[in-house]
Design a protein around this motif. Structure first.
Motif: not given
Length: 212
Positions: A7-11, A106-110, A203-212
């Motif tokens: 999920t990409v979020a910003q106020q 979301a599994d990850l928030v950007m 690549e950085a986001v892929a690593q973050a998703l893999a790390a859980g």
């Protein structure tokens, strides 16, 4: 196995949410993943980008697009995650109860932050909501200008946020706006710094998703 959800979020509006969502989608597509995009923003910028891209049918292979309301995002994500490797949600510029359903799935928030103090201040409420939902958030600096005092100040202040600030960032480049207007990712416009930035962030986001 169900696909993961970003999920990409910003106020604050104009922070680069759509730019981030579109370029991550292309970055992961180029890695061979099937990617679904969901536009929750009534402004519909991500949808216009996708429809412009769809004028060339080959460019939407491996990509899927949907719109949703905040209350319907849970159902939409379950459906899309069952058919794709990754779901990327672009949200409206707000930080209230309407954003929570998109954070919850979301599994990850950007969280993109355009390089200004005002944008940085607006980030805290989004990070607070993500923390309340127990979601990991990553901050991405956008439209930075190397060597400027403002860029250095914002980067230093961002380090004090209650979330990881990725060293991978998008610089202030015409290539990003130009690519978005053509239904492309910046990396598809030819070799150059923007392509390298998108690849590094993917690549950085892929690593973050893999790390859980």
């Amino acid at each position: 196995m169900a696909g993961q959800v970003i999920t990409v979020a910003q106020q604050k509006g104009g922070s680069g949410k759509t730019t981030l969502a579109a370029n991550l989608a292309i970055g992961f597509r180029e890695r061979g993943l099937r990617v679904a995009l969901v536009d929750l923003d009534p402004q519909g910028s991500l949808g216009r980008w996708f429809m412009t891209r769809a004028e060339t049918p080959d460019l939407v292979k491996g990509l899927e697009f949907a719109t949703s309301s905040a209350w319907g995002i849970s159902y939409e994500c379950r459906k899309l995650a069952g058919e794709n490797d990754l779901v990327i949600i672009d949200t409206p510029p707000k930080a209230d109860s309407d954003l929570r359903p998109a954070l919850r799935v979301a599994d990850l928030v950007m969280v993109p932050v355009a390089v200004s103090h005002v944008d940085l201040w607006a980030t805290e409420s989004v990070l607070d909501l993500a923390e309340r939902e127990g979601k990991r958030a990553l901050v991405v600096l956008n439209r930075g200008k190397a060597g400027t005092r403002l860029g250095a100040e914002v980067a230093e202040a961002a380090a004090g946020l209650a979330a990881q600030v990725l060293p991978q960032a998008f610089a202030h480049r015409v290539a990003y706006a130009e690519a978005l207007g053509r239904g492309r990712g910046a990396g598809e416009m030819g070799r150059g710094p923007a392509r390298d930035e998108v690849a590094a962030l993917t690549e950085a986001v892929a690593q973050a998703l893999a790390a859980g």
